[in-house]
Design a protein around this motif. Structure first.
Motif, mmCIF file in Angstrom:
data_model
loop_
_atom_site.group_PDB
_atom_site.id
_atom_site.type_symbol
_atom_site.label_atom_id
_atom_site.label_comp_id
_atom_site.label_asym_id
_atom_site.label_seq_id
_atom_site.Cartn_x
_atom_site.Cartn_y
_atom_site.Cartn_z
ATOM 1 N N ALA A 45 35.410 48.166 30.272
ATOM 2 C CA ALA A 45 35.050 48.069 31.691
ATOM 3 C C ALA A 45 36.315 48.207 32.536
ATOM 4 O O ALA A 45 37.392 47.816 32.122
ATOM 5 C CB ALA A 45 34.384 46.723 31.964
ATOM 6 N N LEU A 46 36.181 48.764 33.692
ATOM 7 C CA LEU A 46 37.314 48.964 34.618
ATOM 8 C C LEU A 46 38.438 49.746 33.940
ATOM 9 O O LEU A 46 39.622 49.465 34.129
ATOM 10 C CB LEU A 46 37.843 47.610 35.120
ATOM 11 C CG LEU A 46 36.816 46.662 35.731
ATOM 12 C CD1 LEU A 46 37.395 45.272 35.894
ATOM 13 C CD2 LEU A 46 36.318 47.187 37.057
ATOM 14 N N ALA A 47 38.048 50.729 33.149
ATOM 15 C CA ALA A 47 38.912 51.505 32.252
ATOM 16 C C ALA A 47 40.411 51.499 32.552
ATOM 17 O O ALA A 47 41.145 50.722 31.971
ATOM 18 C CB ALA A 47 38.395 52.926 32.134
ATOM 19 N N ASN A 48 40.872 52.371 33.414
ATOM 20 C CA ASN A 48 42.322 52.491 33.611
ATOM 21 C C ASN A 48 42.811 51.787 34.866
ATOM 22 O O ASN A 48 43.791 52.188 35.476
ATOM 23 C CB ASN A 48 42.723 53.978 33.632
ATOM 24 C CG ASN A 48 42.555 54.604 32.267
ATOM 25 O OD1 ASN A 48 42.996 54.041 31.267
ATOM 26 N ND2 ASN A 48 41.899 55.741 32.211
ATOM 27 N N ARG A 49 42.135 50.719 35.230
ATOM 28 C CA ARG A 49 42.524 49.957 36.421
ATOM 29 C C ARG A 49 43.274 48.688 35.974
ATOM 30 O O ARG A 49 43.079 48.206 34.865
ATOM 31 C CB ARG A 49 41.279 49.594 37.217
ATOM 32 C CG ARG A 49 40.476 50.849 37.623
ATOM 33 C CD ARG A 49 39.169 50.478 38.237
ATOM 34 N NE ARG A 49 39.353 49.774 39.493
ATOM 35 C CZ ARG A 49 39.455 50.369 40.673
ATOM 36 N NH1 ARG A 49 39.388 51.665 40.753
ATOM 37 N NH2 ARG A 49 39.608 49.653 41.764
ATOM 38 N N PRO A 50 44.121 48.123 36.823
ATOM 39 C CA PRO A 50 44.844 46.904 36.448
ATOM 40 C C PRO A 50 43.906 45.759 36.031
ATOM 41 O O PRO A 50 44.220 45.000 35.118
ATOM 42 C CB PRO A 50 45.629 46.550 37.706
ATOM 43 C CG PRO A 50 45.793 47.852 38.429
ATOM 44 C CD PRO A 50 44.548 48.643 38.120
ATOM 45 N N ALA A 51 42.748 45.645 36.677
ATOM 46 C CA ALA A 51 41.798 44.584 36.308
ATOM 47 C C ALA A 51 41.258 44.822 34.893
ATOM 48 O O ALA A 51 41.002 43.867 34.155
ATOM 49 C CB ALA A 51 40.652 44.522 37.308
ATOM 50 N N GLY A 52 41.099 46.083 34.510
ATOM 51 C CA GLY A 52 40.664 46.415 33.152
ATOM 52 C C GLY A 52 41.720 46.029 32.127
ATOM 53 O O GLY A 52 41.404 45.551 31.028
#
Length: 197
Positions: free
Chosen positions: A136-143
């Motif tokens: 989930a949230l692949a390449n994002r900081p939250a992911g």
């Protein structure tokens, strides 16, 4: 007329660094058996690198000689070619976020595809199938935070979440909180405590 192997090399030469070449992407040049044979011969001659089953990469040539493409570029290109989600492992994410000083020795990535290994020169990259919530949230900081917390496990998650709340921008932390319903119960509970505690 150009030979099939020369056509394949010309096609691979026009692609960005690290873009994988597979037989399916070359069927416009010839039939499947001929393309497979040509790819195999090119790999034996060192003109292509066999990265895995049916996946070939063009080596990068510079004034210092030839080398394999970077792991990041190859993994990114493979993800877009195969339509998979491929992200860094929890250990790498935890290190990037400063939650651990351990530096992963092996290159491990999580994927929505099947588990397999890819060879880039002497380096072996492991692609491990992961549950959807870890992607989930692949390449994002939250992911990255989700994967780091999954790697740390239930015992260390709450302390790590407090550290993340201080380190991450508020918007990123809010994104992590918003993703809580997708997470397993133990992690969703820890995220809720950190957000409202």
């Amino acid at each position: 007329m150009q030979r099939l192997s020369e056509q394949i090399l010309a096609h691979a030469g026009g692609l960005p660094e690290g873009t994988p070449v597979s037989a399916k992407s070359l069927l416009h040049l010839g039939n499947r058996a001929a393309v497979d044979q040509a790819l195999s011969r090119l790999a034996e001659r060192g003109e292509l690198i066999r990265a895995g089953r049916g996946v070939y990469l063009r080596p990068v040539t510079s004034r210092f000689g030839t080398r394999s493409p970077s792991v990041e570029q190859a993994v990114e290109a493979l993800a877009s070619q195969r339509g998979e989600v491929i992200v860094s492992s929890g250990a790498a994410a935890a290190n990037t976020l400063g939650l651990t000083t351990q530096v992963p020795v092996r290159s491990v990535y999580l994927t929505s595809g099947r588990t397999r290994k890819m060879k880039l020169g002497k380096q072996v990259v492991e692609l491990r199938h992961a549950p959807r919530w870890q992607l989930a949230l692949a390449n994002r900081p939250a992911g990255e935070a989700v994967r780091a917390l999954a790697w740390l496990g239930p015992e260390k998650a709450e302390a790590a979440l407090l550290a993340l709340k201080r380190k991450l921008p508020q918007t990123t932390f809010n994104e992590l909180v918003a993703a809580a319903p997708q997470l397993p119960t133990w992690l969703a509970r820890s995220v809720g405590k950190a957000a409202h505690g």
